[in-house]
Design a protein around this motif. Structure first.
Motif, PDB file in Angstrom:
ATOM      1  N   ALA A 239       0.825  -1.203   0.000  1.00 12.46           N
ATOM      2  CA  ALA A 239       0.000   0.000   0.000  1.00 12.46           C
ATOM      3  C   ALA A 239       0.860   1.253   0.000  1.00 12.46           C
ATOM      4  N   LEU A 240       2.029   1.187   0.625  1.00  9.02           N
ATOM      5  CA  LEU A 240       2.865   2.371   0.741  1.00  9.02           C
ATOM      6  C   LEU A 240       3.761   2.567  -0.479  1.00  9.02           C
ATOM      7  N   THR A 241       4.363   1.503  -0.973  1.00 11.56           N
ATOM      8  CA  THR A 241       5.318   1.646  -2.078  1.00 11.56           C
ATOM      9  C   THR A 241       4.764   1.185  -3.420  1.00 11.56           C
TER      10      THR A 241
ATOM     11  N   PRO B 129       0.332   1.988  -8.256  1.00 16.05           N
ATOM     12  CA  PRO B 129       1.163   2.892  -7.456  1.00 16.05           C
ATOM     13  C   PRO B 129       0.695   2.946  -6.013  1.00 16.05           C
ATOM     14  N   GLY B 130       1.645   3.068  -5.091  1.00 16.51           N
ATOM     15  CA  GLY B 130       1.339   3.164  -3.677  1.00 16.51           C
ATOM     16  C   GLY B 130       1.252   4.606  -3.216  1.00 16.51           C
ATOM     17  N   GLU B 131       1.137   4.787  -1.905  1.00 14.85           N
ATOM     18  CA  GLU B 131       0.975   6.128  -1.344  1.00 14.85           C
ATOM     19  C   GLU B 131       2.164   7.027  -1.655  1.00 14.85           C
ATOM     20  N   VAL B 132       3.371   6.457  -1.684  1.00 10.02           N
ATOM     21  CA  VAL B 132       4.547   7.284  -1.940  1.00 10.02           C
ATOM     22  C   VAL B 132       4.549   7.812  -3.376  1.00 10.02           C
ATOM     23  N   SER B 133       3.910   7.103  -4.301  1.00  7.73           N
ATOM     24  CA  SER B 133       3.799   7.592  -5.677  1.00  7.73           C
ATOM     25  C   SER B 133       2.598   8.506  -5.845  1.00  7.73           C
TER      26      SER B 133
ATOM     27  N   LEU C 185       8.555   0.968   6.842  1.00 11.61           N
ATOM     28  CA  LEU C 185       9.267   2.245   6.856  1.00 11.61           C
ATOM     29  C   LEU C 185      10.574   2.157   6.080  1.00 11.61           C
ATOM     30  N   ASP C 186      11.311   1.076   6.281  1.00  9.21           N
ATOM     31  CA  ASP C 186      12.596   0.943   5.597  1.00  9.21           C
ATOM     32  C   ASP C 186      12.430   0.801   4.090  1.00  9.21           C
ATOM     33  N   SER C 187      11.252   0.386   3.641  1.00  2.51           N
ATOM     34  CA  SER C 187      11.021   0.308   2.198  1.00  2.51           C
ATOM     35  C   SER C 187      10.963   1.695   1.565  1.00  2.51           C
ATOM     36  N   LEU C 188      10.836   2.737   2.389  1.00 10.12           N
ATOM     37  CA  LEU C 188      10.818   4.111   1.874  1.00 10.12           C
ATOM     38  C   LEU C 188      12.213   4.691   1.709  1.00 10.12           C
ATOM     39  N   ARG C 189      13.223   3.991   2.190  1.00 10.67           N
ATOM     40  CA  ARG C 189      14.573   4.564   2.146  1.00 10.67           C
ATOM     41  C   ARG C 189      15.049   4.813   0.722  1.00 10.67           C
ATOM     42  N   GLN C 190      14.822   3.856  -0.171  1.00 11.51           N
ATOM     43  CA  GLN C 190      15.244   4.054  -1.561  1.00 11.51           C
ATOM     44  C   GLN C 190      14.446   5.164  -2.257  1.00 11.51           C
ATOM     45  N   PRO C 191      13.094   5.181  -2.153  1.00 11.77           N
ATOM     46  CA  PRO C 191      12.357   6.271  -2.797  1.00 11.77           C
ATOM     47  C   PRO C 191      12.756   7.657  -2.291  1.00 11.77           C
TER      48      PRO C 191
ATOM     49  N   GLY D 201      13.969   9.307  -5.505  1.00 15.88           N
ATOM     50  CA  GLY D 201      12.797   9.951  -6.108  1.00 15.88           C
ATOM     51  C   GLY D 201      11.982   9.033  -6.981  1.00 15.88           C
ATOM     52  N   LYS D 202      12.204   7.734  -6.871  1.00 12.70           N
ATOM     53  CA  LYS D 202      11.403   6.769  -7.625  1.00 12.70           C
ATOM     54  C   LYS D 202      11.351   5.476  -6.844  1.00 12.70           C
ATOM     55  N   VAL D 203      10.383   4.627  -7.167  1.00 12.56           N
ATOM     56  CA  VAL D 203      10.254   3.338  -6.496  1.00 12.56           C
ATOM     57  C   VAL D 203      10.169   2.249  -7.553  1.00 12.56           C
TER      58      VAL D 203
END
Length: 502
Positions: free
Chosen positions: A276-278, A286-290, A310-316, A320-322
Motif C-alpha cells: 500500500a505504501l510503495t 502505485p502506492g501512497e509514496v507515488s 518504513l525501511d522500504s521508503l529509504r530508496q524512494p 525519487g522513484k520506487v
C-alpha cells in the motif's frame, strides 16, 4: 479475415503499444483470447459477446481467435474490451478495418454496449500523441485524454455511437480539456498558537522541499502543523500537474479529467502494508509514496508503522522513484515526495514531564524511538521538538501571521531555486547534489569552519553533511542571501537529530 486494432499495455507510467489481431476462420464455433492475458482480459469475450447482442449482432458460428501482440508482454485490465470488440467487428465486416489503423482504442464495455471508464487513459493519450494517431476512449474520460496533446480524440458514450461516428452518419463532439482546479489548502497557520520553532521548521521544509520530523507529546499540535503545510506550498506548474495526473490516471483516481494545481497530500494510516505504501499487488498499482509524487507524504505515529514498511521508503526518499519487482512485472513509479512525520517522544508520550512520564524513562524513549531505524532518520533533514501548549498560550489571540504571509516567503524562495534549475536540474534545494551543491550551497569561510567543527562533534554522516548544506541553502534563500553564511549553517545545525532526552 484478419483485422488489426491498436491499443496499449500499461507498465508503471509507461504505455507500450499492443496490436489486437482478430481472426474469423471456418471451424467449430469458439472464442479464444491468446497473448498472455490475465483474468480480466480473458473475461472480455463475455462482455463483448453481450455488448454485441444488445446491438442486435450475433457472433458468427466460426472459430474466433484474438491475439494480443507482442504475445510475451503481460496484458492486464479491462481497457482491452473496446479494441477487441472493434477488431471483431472489423473482421466481421461491420466497420472499416483500414480506418481503424489510424486510432488507438481503450475502454471497458458494459453488457449494454456502453463504453465505461478504465484507468490509464491519460497515458494512452500521450502514447497516441507520440505515435501521431488518434485515440478512441470513453466519453467520461475525453477531457482527461485531451490534456495530452492536440491529436484527434474520439470520446464515445457507447459502441453504437462510435460505429456511426466512424461511418460518418453521426458526429461525436470533440472533448474539451478538464478544468484546472485549486483545492483548499487545509488548515491555516493562524490556528496554531505558540510553536514558533515548529512553524519556522515547517516554513523551511516547504521552501526547500525538505523532509521534516516533529517529536512531541500528544495534543501538542503536530498533526495540525502538518495539515497547514499544503496551504504554504507553491502550486504545481503545468508540467508538474500533468506528471501528477499521470499517476492518478494509472491509479484510477482522476475524475472527469479534472487536474489539480494543488500539491498532493497523502496521510496513510500506520497499519498500511508495504504494497500500500510503495506500490504492488497482483495488478501492480502505485502506492501512497507515488500518489504523493511532487507533494507531501505525512506519516503520523511514525514508530507505529512496521519497521520493514518504513525501511522500504529509504530508496524512494533517496532516488525519487520506487522500483516494484514482481515475478510477472517490473515497473517503476515516480516518488519525488517530501516526507513529513510525527511521533511521540516515548510510548506514554510525556517524556520530560515528571508528573506524567512513566517510571521507565528514559529507557522508554530509547526503546520507542528505536523502532525507527537510524538510516531512515538520517534521511530526514529537519528534526524539531514540539513542546506542549500551555493554557496561557491557548488564551492568547490568533497569531497575526497566517499561511498567506508564509506562503509568499516560500514562493519567493522557490523562485530563487527555480532560477538555478537550468544548471542544477533539481526542482528544489532538497535535490541539490554534486558540483551544484558545492557551487550554490558552499558556505563562506566562517560558515565552513562552523560546519566542520559541528560535523566532527556531532559525528555527521556524509548524507547528513550534504543534507545540512541543502537546509542551509534554503535558509539563505528565505533570507534573500546569495551566499550561505555562518548564521544559516548555525540554524540548520539546530534542526539535526538529538538523542532522546531524559
Amino acid at each position: 479475415m484478419v483485422a488489426l486494432v491498436k491499443t496499449v499495455a500499461y507498465l508503471g507510467l509507461e504505455a507500450r503499444g499492443v496490436e489486437v489481431q482478430c481472426s474469423v476462420a471456418p471451424g467449430l464455433p469458439k472464442f479464444n483470447i491468446v497473448g498472455l492475458a490475465d483474468k480480466a482480459v480473458g473475461e472480455s469475450k463475455e462482455r463483448v459477446r453481450a455488448a454485441l447482442a444488445s446491438m442486435g449482432l450475433a457472433l458468427p458460428p466460426k472459430r474466433i481467435t484474438i491475439n494480443l501482440s507482442p504475445a510475451d508482454l503481460p496484458k492486464e485490465g479491462s481497457h482491452y474490451d473496446l479494441p477487441i470488440a472493434l477488431a471483431l467487428l472489423a473482421a466481421m465486416g461491420v466497420t472499416d478495418a483500414e480506418q481503424l489503423g489510424d486510432w488507438i482504442a481503450v475502454g471497458e464495455l458494459a453488457l449494454d454496449a456502453r463504453i465505461v471508464p478504465s484507468p490509464g487513459v491519460l497515458l494512452a493519450a500521450i502514447h497516441a500523441s507520440k505515435a501521431e494517431v488518434g485515440l478512441i476512449c470513453p466519453r467520461a474520460q475525453g477531457s482527461e485524454a485531451r490534456w495530452a496533446s492536440e491529436v484527434p480524440v474520439c470520446a464515445a458514450p457507447d459502441l453504437a455511437s462510435l460505429l456511426n461516428h466512424l461511418k460518418g452518419t453521426q458526429h461525436l463532439p470533440d472533448p474539451k480539456p478538464g478544468a484546472v482546479e485549486s483545492e483548499p489548502g487545509g488548515a491555516d497557520l493562524k490556528q496554531v498558537k505558540g510553536q514558533e520553532t515548529a512553524k519556522r521548521a515547517l516554513e523551511i521544509a516547504a521552501a526547500g522541499g525538505h523532509n521534516l520530523l516533529m517529536i512531541g507529546p500528544p495534543g501538542a499540535g503536530k498533526s495540525l502543523l502538518a495539515s497547514c503545510l499544503p496551504g504554504i506550498l507553491p502550486p504545481l506548474s503545468p508540467a508538474e500537474a500533468l506528471e501528477v495526473s499521470m499517476v492518478q490516471s494509472v491509479a484510477g483516481t482522476l475524475e472527469e479529467g479534472r487536474i489539480s494545481s494543488t500539491r498532493p497530500f497523502r496521510a496513510p494510516h500506520h497499519s498500511a502494508s508495504m504494497a500500500a505504501l510503495t506500490g504492488g499487488g497482483l495488478r501492480v498499482k502505485p502506492g501512497e509514496v507515488s500518489l504523493a509524487h511532487l507533494g507531501v507524504l505525512f506519516l503520523d505515529e511514525l514508530p507505529e508503522f512496521q519497521r520493514a514498511v518504513l525501511d522500504s521508503l529509504r530508496q524512494p526518499l533517496e532516488t525519487g522513484k520506487v522500483d516494484v519487482a514482481r515475478a510477472n512485472a517490473h515497473v517503476t513509479f515516480p516518488a519525488d515526495v517530501q516526507l513529513v512525520a510525527a511521533m511521540n517522544p516515548c510510548r506514554c508520550g510525556h517524556l520530560g514531564d515528571p508528573a506524567l512520564a512513566c517510571s521507565r524513562a528514559p529507557r522508554c524513549a530509547a526503546d520507542y524511538q528505536g523502532k525507527v531505524s537510524g538510516p531512515m532518520l538520517d534521511r530526514i533533514d529537519l528534526h524539531v521538538e514540539v513542546d506542549p501548549v500551555s493554557a496561557a498560550d491557548l488564551a492568547l489571540p490568533p497569531p497575526a501571521e497566517g499561511s498567506d504571509q508564509v506562503a509568499a516567503r516560500v514562493m519567493a524562495a522557490r523562485q530563487r531555486q527555480t532560477a538555478r534549475t537550468e544548471t542544477t536540474g533539481a526542482r528544489t534545494n532538497a535535490g541539490l547534489d554534486g558540483d551544484a551543491l558545492e557551487e550554490f550551497a558552499g558556505p563562506d569561510e566562517a560558515g565552513r569552519a562552523l560546519l566542520m567543527q559541528a560535523a566532527t562533534a556531532m559525528r555527521l554522516s556524509a548524507r547528513s553533511y550534504t543534507r545540512m548544506l541543502r537546509v542551509a541553502r534554503t535558509i539563505a534563500d528565505l533570507a534573500g542571501a546569495e551566499k550561505v553564511g555562518r548564521i544559516h549553517i548555525a540554524e540548520a545545525l539546530s534542526y539535526r537529530r538529538q538523542p532522546p532526552r531524559a
